[in-house]
Scaffold this motif. Structure first.
Motif, short mmCIF file in Angstrom:
data_model
loop_
_atom_site.label_atom_id
_atom_site.label_comp_id
_atom_site.label_asym_id
_atom_site.label_seq_id
_atom_site.Cartn_x
_atom_site.Cartn_y
_atom_site.Cartn_z
N ARG A 294 0.84 -1.21 0.00
CA ARG A 294 0.00 0.00 0.00
C ARG A 294 0.87 1.25 0.00
N ALA A 295 1.91 1.28 0.83
CA ALA A 295 2.80 2.45 0.87
C ALA A 295 3.53 2.61 -0.46
N ARG B 243 2.43 1.71 -3.45
CA ARG B 243 1.51 2.21 -4.47
C ARG B 243 1.23 3.69 -4.28
N SER B 244 1.25 4.16 -3.03
CA SER B 244 1.02 5.57 -2.78
C SER B 244 2.20 6.43 -3.20
N GLN C 172 2.09 11.89 -11.71
CA GLN C 172 1.27 12.65 -10.76
C GLN C 172 2.05 13.85 -10.24
#
Length: 430
Positions: free
Chosen positions: A103-104, A106-107, A389
């Protein structure tokens, strides 16, 4: 293996803020390195961080290819150029799910590519498979390639005179060849002195039975691999006589014709002083492994069953060691869904910004070239779907920031090169 812990170089993290995609690739084998190469070519401003749970890169090319096939391992020179690229950073000794969460990750990145391969030997699912002396080819190959987490096989090899190899692919022939080859046959290889001594342990010849669960028309090994095996044990490679009927109407390929030309196993095997012997048995599937009479936890024999009509009974063959070469499966440690032994995906896409390549995507099949084609195709999709991003002024945090926050040290590319130089310079290095 040496395990030098260092602080990663920041050369790949330099550059203008907001330029190019930031991609993390989990796994540094062929599939991961080719994915990195494709991303670098497709986006001249992209930066790629490659995470590897071991201190050393190259996955199965380093730890799965037979040590007497240095030509196959030479592809690492190409992969090394990818890892040494100015827009790539290598993070060895970093396990996703242990040292940093998915999760970290992907962030912190525009996209994450999983190139973790398949991580467990497939099992037969028969009685006795848990006996000491029954091992999978992945475990065995990890040992003879000095994988830092490999099981020690020296004790099993010392007592192994009768060996059963289950499978009909190139891996089965690799295993058989390594077990019967004399010491001089490893000249020019990268096998360690410790492994070489264990392979030669006991001073006696081995008898290898290669049990193919289907007929000769269905073997998966190449003609080149078969011919190499025959050259390794000249005059000592046979067909088990009851397997001969399986060749009827199955002589369409050079591989099968070469097999059919082998002599039947004699009633009395050649003098062991002449060297190890190998016999092929077709339509022979293990249905049970049997323990020793006075030490039931150790393998003594295997019961084989035939699928051929007219063949009755299940013969028992002696086996001090059985090595199953029947493929691998993916055991998930990241909380992702799997199907049929691989990660569930849609043409390489698992979810938004998350992709998979290599064996974790399609299973344990194909060549190094197959991995390149597959990784390039998935990378093209990633580049089409994922856009850079907005970044903070100091750039995307990336895995380096995450590791620094947890005080976790890692091996960078320069550290890996120092490891490689030290290993190459060791006495006895080939």
């Amino acid at each position: 293996m040496l395990a030098e812990r260092g602080v990663a170089s920041t050369r790949a993290a330099d550059g203008a803020v907001g330029q190019g995609r930031r991609v993390a690739i989990v796994g540094s084998g062929a599939a991961g390195c080719y994915a990195a190469e494709a991303i670098l070519k497709g986006d001249p401003s992209a930066r790629v961080d490659v995470l590897e749970r071991l201190p050393t890169p190259f996955g199965l090319i380093r730890y799965g290819v037979a040590p007497d096939h240095p030509g196959t391992k030479a592809v690492t020179r190409t992969l090394e150029r990818v890892l040494g690229h100015e827009r790539v950073a290598f993070f060895g000794g970093v396990a996703v799910g242990r040292d940093v969460s998915l999760r970290a990750l992907r962030s912190a990145y525009d996209a994450v590519v999983l190139a973790t391969g398949v991580n467990r030997d497939r099992q037969l699912g028969i009685p006795g498979e848990d006996l000491v002396g029954v091992v999978g080819s992945g475990r065995f190959a990890s040992w003879y390639n000095d994988h830092p987490l490999a099981d020690d096989m020296r004790g099993l090899l010392a007592a192994a005179r009768d060996v059963l190899v289950v499978g009909a692919g190139n891996v089965a022939l690799d295993v058989a060849r390594v077990l019967v080859k004399d010491r001089s046959g490893f000249d020019g290889s990268d096998v360690s002195d410790e492994v070489l001594a264990a392979l030669s342990a006991g001073g006696g010849a081995r008898h290898i039975v290669i049990a193919a669960r289907r007929g000769p028309a269905h073997v998966r090994f190449s003609h080149a691999e078969l011919r190499e095996l025959i050259r390794t044990a000249p005059g000592r490679v046979f067909i088990e006589p009851s397997s001969r009927p399986a060749f009827t109407d199955a002589l369409s390929s050079p591989v099968v014709r070469e097999l059919a030309a082998l002599p039947d196993r004699p009633d009395t095997l050649p003098d062991p002083r002449a060297g190890s012997t190998i016999e092929f048995r077709f339509d022979s599937s293990p249905v049970e492994f049997l323990g020793r009479a006075h030490e039931g936890s150790h393998l003594a024999a295997a019961r084989l069953a035939s699928s051929r009509s007219g063949q009755s009974g299940a013969p028992i063959v002696a086996a001090d060691l059985t090595i199953t070469c029947i493929g691998y499966r993916y055991v998930d440690a990241l909380g992702l869904p799997t199907v049929s032994g691989v990660l569930r995906h849609d043409d390489g896409r698992i979810g938004a910004g998350l992709y998979v390549v290599g064996w974790a995507k399609r299973g344990p099949s194909g060549t190094i070239g197959t991995n390149r084609t597959d990784s390039y195709r998935v990378a093209a999709r990633l580049l089409d779907e994922c856009r850079p991003q907005p970044r903070r002024e100091d750039g995307a945090p990336g895995v380096e920031s995450l590791l620094r926050e947890s005080s976790h040290a890692w091996v960078d590319f320069d550290g890996w090169k120092r490891i490689d130089a030290e290993e190459t310079a060791r006495p006895g290095a080939r």
